[in-house]
Design a protein around this motif. Structure first.
Motif, PDB file in Angstrom:
ATOM      1  N   LEU A   1       0.822  -1.210   0.000  1.00 29.03           N
ATOM      2  CA  LEU A   1       0.000   0.000   0.000  1.00 29.03           C
ATOM      3  C   LEU A   1       0.859   1.263   0.000  1.00 29.03           C
ATOM      4  N   SER A   2       1.936   1.249   0.767  1.00 28.13           N
ATOM      5  CA  SER A   2       2.793   2.432   0.825  1.00 28.13           C
ATOM      6  C   SER A   2       3.490   2.679  -0.508  1.00 28.13           C
ATOM      7  N   ARG A   3       3.913   1.620  -1.173  1.00 27.69           N
ATOM      8  CA  ARG A   3       4.542   1.780  -2.490  1.00 27.69           C
ATOM      9  C   ARG A   3       3.535   2.277  -3.524  1.00 27.69           C
ATOM     10  N   ALA A   4       2.314   1.753  -3.455  1.00 35.52           N
ATOM     11  CA  ALA A   4       1.274   2.166  -4.400  1.00 35.52           C
ATOM     12  C   ALA A   4       0.880   3.624  -4.203  1.00 35.52           C
ATOM     13  N   ARG A   5       0.938   4.094  -2.967  1.00 35.56           N
ATOM     14  CA  ARG A   5       0.551   5.475  -2.665  1.00 35.56           C
ATOM     15  C   ARG A   5       1.749   6.425  -2.633  1.00 35.56           C
ATOM     16  N   HIS A   6       2.959   5.902  -2.804  1.00 35.93           N
ATOM     17  CA  HIS A   6       4.187   6.698  -2.745  1.00 35.93           C
ATOM     18  C   HIS A   6       4.291   7.434  -1.408  1.00 35.93           C
ATOM     19  N   GLN A   7       4.045   6.683  -0.351  1.00 35.80           N
ATOM     20  CA  GLN A   7       4.124   7.213   1.005  1.00 35.80           C
ATOM     21  C   GLN A   7       4.974   6.280   1.855  1.00 35.80           C
ATOM     22  N   ALA A   8       5.407   6.796   2.997  1.00 39.36           N
ATOM     23  CA  ALA A   8       6.118   5.947   3.950  1.00 39.36           C
ATOM     24  C   ALA A   8       5.115   5.001   4.603  1.00 39.36           C
ATOM     25  N   MET A   9       5.606   3.849   5.038  1.00 35.37           N
ATOM     26  CA  MET A   9       4.720   2.860   5.652  1.00 35.37           C
ATOM     27  C   MET A   9       4.023   3.436   6.881  1.00 35.37           C
ATOM     28  N   TRP A  10       4.726   4.259   7.662  1.00 40.48           N
ATOM     29  CA  TRP A  10       4.107   4.802   8.869  1.00 40.48           C
ATOM     30  C   TRP A  10       2.948   5.731   8.524  1.00 40.48           C
ATOM     31  N   GLU A  11       3.034   6.428   7.380  1.00 41.28           N
ATOM     32  CA  GLU A  11       1.941   7.315   6.977  1.00 41.28           C
ATOM     33  C   GLU A  11       0.691   6.517   6.610  1.00 41.28           C
ATOM     34  N   VAL A  12       0.887   5.411   5.909  1.00 42.88           N
ATOM     35  CA  VAL A  12      -0.236   4.551   5.540  1.00 42.88           C
ATOM     36  C   VAL A  12      -0.828   3.923   6.794  1.00 42.88           C
ATOM     37  N   LEU A  13       0.028   3.439   7.679  1.00 43.95           N
ATOM     38  CA  LEU A  13      -0.441   2.823   8.920  1.00 43.95           C
ATOM     39  C   LEU A  13      -1.229   3.824   9.761  1.00 43.95           C
ATOM     40  N   LYS A  14      -0.742   5.040   9.854  1.00 44.87           N
ATOM     41  CA  LYS A  14      -1.443   6.080  10.618  1.00 44.87           C
ATOM     42  C   LYS A  14      -2.823   6.341  10.017  1.00 44.87           C
ATOM     43  N   ASP A  15      -2.902   6.426   8.698  1.00 47.25           N
ATOM     44  CA  ASP A  15      -4.176   6.643   8.017  1.00 47.25           C
ATOM     45  C   ASP A  15      -5.132   5.482   8.286  1.00 47.25           C
ATOM     46  N   LEU A  16      -4.629   4.260   8.187  1.00 46.21           N
ATOM     47  CA  LEU A  16      -5.453   3.082   8.448  1.00 46.21           C
ATOM     48  C   LEU A  16      -5.961   3.067   9.891  1.00 46.21           C
ATOM     49  N   GLU A  17      -5.079   3.379  10.827  1.00 45.30           N
ATOM     50  CA  GLU A  17      -5.462   3.369  12.245  1.00 45.30           C
ATOM     51  C   GLU A  17      -6.483   4.456  12.567  1.00 45.30           C
ATOM     52  N   GLU A  18      -6.321   5.614  11.976  1.00 44.21           N
ATOM     53  CA  GLU A  18      -7.202   6.734  12.290  1.00 44.21           C
ATOM     54  C   GLU A  18      -8.543   6.677  11.562  1.00 44.21           C
ATOM     55  N   ASN A  19      -8.579   6.046  10.397  1.00 44.88           N
ATOM     56  CA  ASN A  19      -9.772   6.155   9.571  1.00 44.88           C
ATOM     57  C   ASN A  19     -10.411   4.844   9.126  1.00 44.88           C
ATOM     58  N   TYR A  20      -9.733   3.723   9.268  1.00 45.51           N
ATOM     59  CA  TYR A  20     -10.240   2.488   8.681  1.00 45.51           C
ATOM     60  C   TYR A  20     -10.284   1.296   9.634  1.00 45.51           C
ATOM     61  N   LEU A  21     -10.254   1.544  10.926  1.00 49.07           N
ATOM     62  CA  LEU A  21     -10.359   0.450  11.883  1.00 49.07           C
ATOM     63  C   LEU A  21     -11.819   0.236  12.242  1.00 49.07           C
ATOM     64  N   LYS A  22     -12.207  -1.022  12.333  1.00 48.40           N
ATOM     65  CA  LYS A  22     -13.547  -1.389  12.773  1.00 48.40           C
ATOM     66  C   LYS A  22     -13.408  -2.151  14.080  1.00 48.40           C
ATOM     67  N   LEU A  23     -14.111  -1.719  15.060  1.00 50.15           N
ATOM     68  CA  LEU A  23     -14.115  -2.452  16.328  1.00 50.15           C
ATOM     69  C   LEU A  23     -15.142  -3.558  16.233  1.00 50.15           C
ATOM     70  N   GLU A  24     -14.754  -4.746  16.642  1.00 46.23           N
ATOM     71  CA  GLU A  24     -15.672  -5.878  16.631  1.00 46.23           C
ATOM     72  C   GLU A  24     -16.335  -5.960  17.989  1.00 46.23           C
ATOM     73  N   LEU A  25     -17.634  -5.888  17.997  1.00 43.28           N
ATOM     74  CA  LEU A  25     -18.372  -5.992  19.243  1.00 43.28           C
ATOM     75  C   LEU A  25     -18.808  -7.437  19.441  1.00 43.28           C
ATOM     76  N   LYS A  26     -18.564  -7.947  20.618  1.00 40.55           N
ATOM     77  CA  LYS A  26     -18.935  -9.326  20.926  1.00 40.55           C
ATOM     78  C   LYS A  26     -20.225  -9.324  21.726  1.00 40.55           C
ATOM     79  N   ASP A  27     -21.053 -10.296  21.446  1.00 34.47           N
ATOM     80  CA  ASP A  27     -22.275 -10.472  22.237  1.00 34.47           C
ATOM     81  C   ASP A  27     -21.896 -11.025  23.609  1.00 34.47           C
ATOM     82  N   ASN A  28     -22.447 -10.455  24.632  1.00 38.55           N
ATOM     83  CA  ASN A  28     -22.162 -10.924  25.981  1.00 38.55           C
ATOM     84  C   ASN A  28     -23.253 -11.872  26.454  1.00 38.55           C
ATOM     85  N   LYS A  29     -23.556 -12.884  25.677  1.00 38.95           N
ATOM     86  CA  LYS A  29     -24.604 -13.849  26.013  1.00 38.95           C
ATOM     87  C   LYS A  29     -24.016 -15.041  26.699  1.00 38.95           C
TER      88      LYS A  29
END
Length: 80
Positions: free
Chosen positions: A52-80
């Motif tokens: 992804l970083s090579r495709a976007r011509h960015q450093a890996m940390w920049e891509v990781l920061k973008d993913l962490e800030e904007n593309y993380l989904k929290l999985e909610l577990k049922d407490n049954k």
């Protein structure tokens, strides 16, 4: 937590083919990785981040920061 890689690709106007071509990684490898069921142990690997970083011509940390800030989904577990 899961990375919503498909939304990331769409919003950055990338396809798996383009990421493979720009990064030098194989299409089949990236396709399998980006479409796999993600668990806490296999959310995103360094190869995927590098591609992804090579495709976007960015450093890996920049891509990781973008993913962490904007593309993380929290999985909610049922407490049954």
């Amino acid at each position: 937590m899961k990375v919503d890689i498909k939304t990331y690709l769409v919003e950055h106007e990338l396809s798996i083919y383009e990421v493979a071509k720009r990064s030098g990684y194989g299409y089949t490898t990236l396709h399998k990785s980006f479409n796999k069921h993600q668990t806490k142990a296999t959310s995103l690997n360094l190869r995927d981040l590098d591609a992804l970083s090579r495709a976007r011509h960015q450093a890996m940390w920049e891509v990781l920061k973008d993913l962490e800030e904007n593309y993380l989904k929290l999985e909610l577990k049922d407490n049954k």
